[in-house]
Design a protein around this motif. Sequence first.
Motif, PDB file in Angstrom:
ATOM      1  N   GLY A 124       0.815  -1.127  -0.029  1.00 28.60           N
ATOM      2  CA  GLY A 124       0.112   0.036   0.089  1.00 28.60           C
ATOM      3  C   GLY A 124       0.957   1.309   0.013  1.00 28.60           C
ATOM      4  O   GLY A 124       0.634   2.264  -0.811  1.00 28.60           O
ATOM      5  N   ASN A 125       1.938   1.294   0.781  1.00 28.27           N
ATOM      6  CA  ASN A 125       2.689   2.700   0.794  1.00 28.27           C
ATOM      7  C   ASN A 125       3.877   2.505  -0.195  1.00 28.27           C
ATOM      8  O   ASN A 125       4.515   3.571  -0.297  1.00 28.27           O
ATOM      9  CB  ASN A 125       3.245   2.592   2.256  1.00 28.27           C
ATOM     10  N   SER A 151       0.004  -3.065   3.648  1.00 34.02           N
ATOM     11  CA  SER A 151       1.680  -2.663   3.638  1.00 34.02           C
ATOM     12  C   SER A 151       2.235  -3.557   5.059  1.00 34.02           C
ATOM     13  O   SER A 151       1.406  -4.106   5.797  1.00 34.02           O
ATOM     14  CB  SER A 151       1.733  -1.439   4.108  1.00 34.02           C
ATOM     15  N   ASP A 154       1.237  -1.438   9.677  1.00 32.50           N
ATOM     16  CA  ASP A 154      -0.010  -0.724   9.328  1.00 32.50           C
ATOM     17  C   ASP A 154       0.076   0.791   9.378  1.00 32.50           C
ATOM     18  O   ASP A 154      -0.845   1.318   9.262  1.00 32.50           O
ATOM     19  CB  ASP A 154      -0.763  -1.242  10.621  1.00 32.50           C
ATOM     20  N   ASN A 157       0.740   1.943   6.079  1.00 33.11           N
ATOM     21  CA  ASN A 157      -0.541   1.850   5.204  1.00 33.11           C
ATOM     22  C   ASN A 157      -1.479   2.900   5.452  1.00 33.11           C
ATOM     23  O   ASN A 157      -2.234   3.620   4.480  1.00 33.11           O
ATOM     24  CB  ASN A 157      -1.406   0.475   5.688  1.00 33.11           C
TER      25      ASN A 157
END
Lengths: 179, 179, 179, 179
Positions: A124-125, A151, A154, A157
């Motif tokens: 995600g990141n 990610s 957390d 993310n």
Amino acid sequence: MMHKSKALLIIDMINPFDFEKGDILAEKANTISKPIKKLKDQFNKENKPVIFINDHYNLWQANLHKIIDLCTNEQSKSVIETIHPSEKDYFLIKPKHSAFYGTALNTLLHHLNVKSLIMTGVAGNICVLFSANDAYMREFEIHVPSNCIASVSDDDNTYALRMIKNVLKGKINPLHETS
Amino acid sequence: MMHKSKALLIIDMINPFDFEKGDILAEKANTISKPIKKLKDQFNKENKPVIFINDHYNLWQANLHKIIDLCTNEQSKSVIETIHPSEKDYFLIKPKHSAFYGTALNTLLHHLNVKSLIMTGVAGNICVLFSANDAYMREFEIHVPSNCIASVSDDDNTYALRMIKNVLKGKINPLHETS
Amino acid sequence: MMHKSKALLIIDMINPFDFEKGDILAEKANTISKPIKKLKDQFNKENKPVIFINDHYNLWQANLHKIIDLCTNEQSKSVIETIHPSEKDYFLIKPKHSAFYGTALNTLLHHLNVKSLIMTGVAGNICVLFSANDAYMREFEIHVPSNCIASVSDDDNTYALRMIKNVLKGKINPLHETS
Amino acid sequence: MMHKSKALLIIDMINPFDFEKGDILAEKANTISKPIKKLKDQFNKENKPVIFINDHYNLWQANLHKIIDLCTNEQSKSVIETIHPSEKDYFLIKPKHSAFYGTALNTLLHHLNVKSLIMTGVAGNICVLFSANDAYMREFEIHVPSNCIASVSDDDNTYALRMIKNVLKGKINPLHETS
């Protein structure tokens, strides 16, 4: 009609998770694979485009089967089984973080008359965030459902989602609120 | 060492030739497939990179086998048999004329430390010429052996070679003078 | 409304013509500068975008005045006087042949909601041709009025126009037939 | 020799700061302008490239003076005075967040034989971060001195630096430790 213009992107979910803390990401990928699968089924049913975009894994051979074989292991098996590309899904290989850099994605989206992207996947990141920025620079509308990206950390993310919302003007509401 | 930095590009030779005057181009592609094959064998033997770059044929699935199947017909069979991708050859799919536009080619060449390209294939005055210009803008050395490209019209082919030599500073001497 | 979506591109007309056979091109540029000027006046009057795109001349300083100064000489004076950028015209600097490569042109055209380009300037067989192909790959409609581009060799100019018509599906009818 | 291959990028420091929380960013930009200025002086003295990269502010006219005029106000004056472009500095205009997207930066860096970037400016978590990722995808070495970037939120700035270090393999040590 509105529907015609949307595509679902699934980023780096075909993945061996064979890097540092890959086991953590594999577990989280497993969790998000369920809502992604639901979304994918809906898109498939409605004949809307589903586009896998995946790292090359040093195979530059336009061969998704080799990539899937290479990525399949104990850790990844469940994710790959859950969201295996269907016969009609698109599959692009990316050379770097962003789904747009060095790929035909922009042309394919133009060809499909897509203006709006639902972006999902890992990390995600990293790949999702940088793909989202490239989508934003190309003036697509972005929706990154918060329950469809993961990610390793957390916090990272959460930070990526905040960036997508505040900087890239993207929606981040989770899947079930979408439709 | 010098060798390390060269790659062989084979452009749009996996091709159904199912367009207007495609039969003419198929015949010419057949002729150039022999010197290209010789070049390819030499590159394969010396472990230098061979990179196929091919139209998508509206399959965006990272699936070279589907592309080869779709392209194989009476007209194309001989060409495809002659220069079939080997196990280790690279294979990229391009969305438009140029081999660089919307593809990972630039990144792959950088990764392989390639500075110099031998460009071959069809159509000489379209995809080869526009790929050559994109290579020139990215500051690669270019060699387009005159006996390894073909166009529907021989005049157009000659013109493309002249452009490559005069404007893009490329070499155009035929294969057997290369080495 | 249709008008809104058109832009006029003027490629490399701000030019010192200080290269081999530059004197020949300067003379031809002078000839085409008149119909280009007419076109530019019409676009200016109708508030449609006029976009100059010009080589960098090794000044990378976002300084069109320095570029115009550097380009102005006995040979170029008449051309530059005829089609000098107006206060509201756009001016982009390109690092290579194509007007799209390494420039903001695509974004600017998108921002202006332009779908269709009238492309003019020099050299017809180099910067104009390669820009036209890049426009075609980005799915713009192309019109290259045959009396608004010039190349050192008239044969080369004719060839470029043929390519633009046959390969890039562009219109090439001269200005007075346009409107 | 090593020095030859480095460039200093100064991102969006010519800025009116006329957006929400722009006053906060202006103040922080003022703080980082001092170490950036020191770095710039050193680069100027050693004839190493200094490259300003700046938003277009809807002027697409290759006219840095207009941009500087438009950006100068009470809030920005001090920053602009401190790091005004010198006669020999480069100045590029970018259409979007990233310094590489739709600009000649990659070509200019290649022309200058630069392999390694010192990236500075605002906003650290937006334009600097996304430029850094684009630099990473193009395989440049990255150094983002932690005292030479600023973001509206300090947390966001810290997060961007963490991303640059962990994901983009960049150095982030502050200026005085550089040399």
